[in-house]
Design a protein around this motif. Structure first.
Motif, short mmCIF file in Angstrom:
data_model
loop_
_atom_site.label_atom_id
_atom_site.label_comp_id
_atom_site.label_asym_id
_atom_site.label_seq_id
_atom_site.Cartn_x
_atom_site.Cartn_y
_atom_site.Cartn_z
N SER A 126 4.77 -12.87 18.81
CA SER A 126 4.11 -12.13 17.73
C SER A 126 4.83 -10.81 17.52
O SER A 126 5.29 -10.18 18.47
CB SER A 126 2.62 -11.88 18.03
N VAL A 127 4.92 -10.41 16.27
CA VAL A 127 5.64 -9.20 15.92
C VAL A 127 4.99 -7.99 16.60
O VAL A 127 3.77 -7.80 16.54
CB VAL A 127 5.69 -9.03 14.38
N PRO A 167 -2.04 -11.17 16.47
CA PRO A 167 -3.04 -10.97 15.41
C PRO A 167 -4.02 -12.12 15.24
O PRO A 167 -4.91 -12.05 14.39
CB PRO A 167 -2.16 -10.82 14.16
N TRP A 168 -3.89 -13.15 16.01
CA TRP A 168 -4.69 -14.37 15.81
C TRP A 168 -6.05 -14.33 16.49
O TRP A 168 -6.29 -13.62 17.46
CB TRP A 168 -3.90 -15.56 16.35
N ASN A 169 -6.96 -15.11 15.94
CA ASN A 169 -8.20 -15.51 16.61
C ASN A 169 -8.42 -16.98 16.33
O ASN A 169 -7.90 -17.53 15.35
CB ASN A 169 -9.40 -14.70 16.12
N PHE A 170 -9.20 -17.63 17.20
CA PHE A 170 -9.44 -19.07 17.09
C PHE A 170 -10.95 -19.31 17.05
O PHE A 170 -11.64 -19.11 18.06
CB PHE A 170 -8.82 -19.81 18.28
N CYS A 219 -5.93 -14.45 11.04
CA CYS A 219 -5.00 -13.35 11.31
C CYS A 219 -5.70 -12.03 10.98
O CYS A 219 -6.11 -11.82 9.84
CB CYS A 219 -3.73 -13.52 10.47
N ASP A 220 -5.82 -11.18 11.98
CA ASP A 220 -6.38 -9.83 11.79
C ASP A 220 -5.23 -8.90 11.44
O ASP A 220 -4.47 -8.47 12.31
CB ASP A 220 -7.09 -9.37 13.06
N ARG A 221 -5.09 -8.59 10.16
CA ARG A 221 -3.93 -7.85 9.68
C ARG A 221 -3.99 -6.36 10.04
O ARG A 221 -3.02 -5.63 9.82
CB ARG A 221 -3.77 -8.05 8.18
N LEU A 239 1.48 -12.76 9.61
CA LEU A 239 1.12 -14.11 9.19
C LEU A 239 2.07 -15.14 9.80
O LEU A 239 1.65 -16.20 10.26
CB LEU A 239 1.14 -14.21 7.67
N TYR A 240 3.37 -14.80 9.79
CA TYR A 240 4.34 -15.71 10.40
C TYR A 240 4.06 -15.88 11.90
O TYR A 240 4.19 -16.98 12.45
CB TYR A 240 5.76 -15.17 10.21
N SER A 241 3.67 -14.79 12.55
CA SER A 241 3.34 -14.86 13.97
C SER A 241 2.18 -15.82 14.22
O SER A 241 2.19 -16.60 15.17
CB SER A 241 2.99 -13.47 14.50
#
Length: 226
Positions: free
Chosen positions: A57-58, A63-66, A120-122, A140-142
């Protein structure tokens, strides 16, 4: 006292380990319908999600959640939202293409025992994130990298996965109580399967085919235009 090194040897994998990685990549399939009702064991699901969490991730922003959805009634609601959007999508195609689109069975939301919405939590990482200073889409790419990790880990565990992309964003946001500031990146269906297509289903059914890799590789500069 010397500081211990944080580095480890970058030894290549053994032949068997390397072959296993490539097997996961080349036999990964998008499962649409052929899910079994058997539950996915919690330890297996946790391993798969842990693999997703180890994606690059950058700026190490992660930035993700599931959002894991198991309840049948909740999955039915999501399916109804999908079905409305899917009918709109069908109308965008014409003639034989529309007939072919309608023939695709897209029942994974209801049949797969586990659904996962990946977000994605920006805002994660603060206003300035290392690596996002000039390309704001890197988060987003991450998150997509996390989905790819999840998919390959699922394949290695013998778990099928399908990525559902036909939704109105507002419908899914309302059903799953996702705040406006959070981006919805993927909605996934996971479950056991008896068998997988040897080649992608859309290729088997004549929708499209995989292009030769040599056509995708350019040397030095862009060479894709006639």
């Amino acid at each position: 006292m010397p500081i211990p090194s944080a580095l480890a040897p970058a030894a290549p994998f053994s032949d068997a380990e390397r072959d296993a990685v490539y097997k996961a990549i080349f036999t990964r399939r998008d499962v649409r319908d052929q899910f079994l009702p058997d539950p996915v064991a919690e330890d297996v699901l946790h391993r798969i999600l842990t693999a997703a969490h180890h994606a690059p991730s950058v700026g190490l922003s992660q930035p993700w959640n599931f959002i894991v959805i198991r309840d049948q009634a909740a999955r039915d609601q999501v399916w109804h939202a999908f079905n409305r959007a899917n009918e709109e999508a069908a109308q965008m195609f014409e003639g034989d293409r529309q007939t072919s689109y309608r023939s695709l069975k897209l029942e994974g939301i209801r049949k797969a025992p586990v659904n996962i919405c990946v977000t994605c939590d920006r805002s994660r990482g603060g206003k300035v994130v290392l690596g996002r200073t000039h390309n704001q889409s890197m988060d987003l790419y991450s998150t997509v990298c996390a989905i790819q990790n999840l998919w390959l880990a699922a394949r290695a565990e013998g778990i099928g996965m399908g990525w559902v992309s036909v939704f109105r964003d507002a419908d899914l946001r309302d059903l799953l109580k996702i705040p406006d500031r959070i981006e919805i990146v993927g909605y996934l269906c996971l479950g056991h399967v008896d068998e997988l297509y040897q080649t992608p289903e859309l290729e088997v059914k004549g929708w499209s085919k995989r292009l030769p890799v040599d056509e995708m590789i350019f040397d030095g500069t862009w060479q894709g235009d006639p």
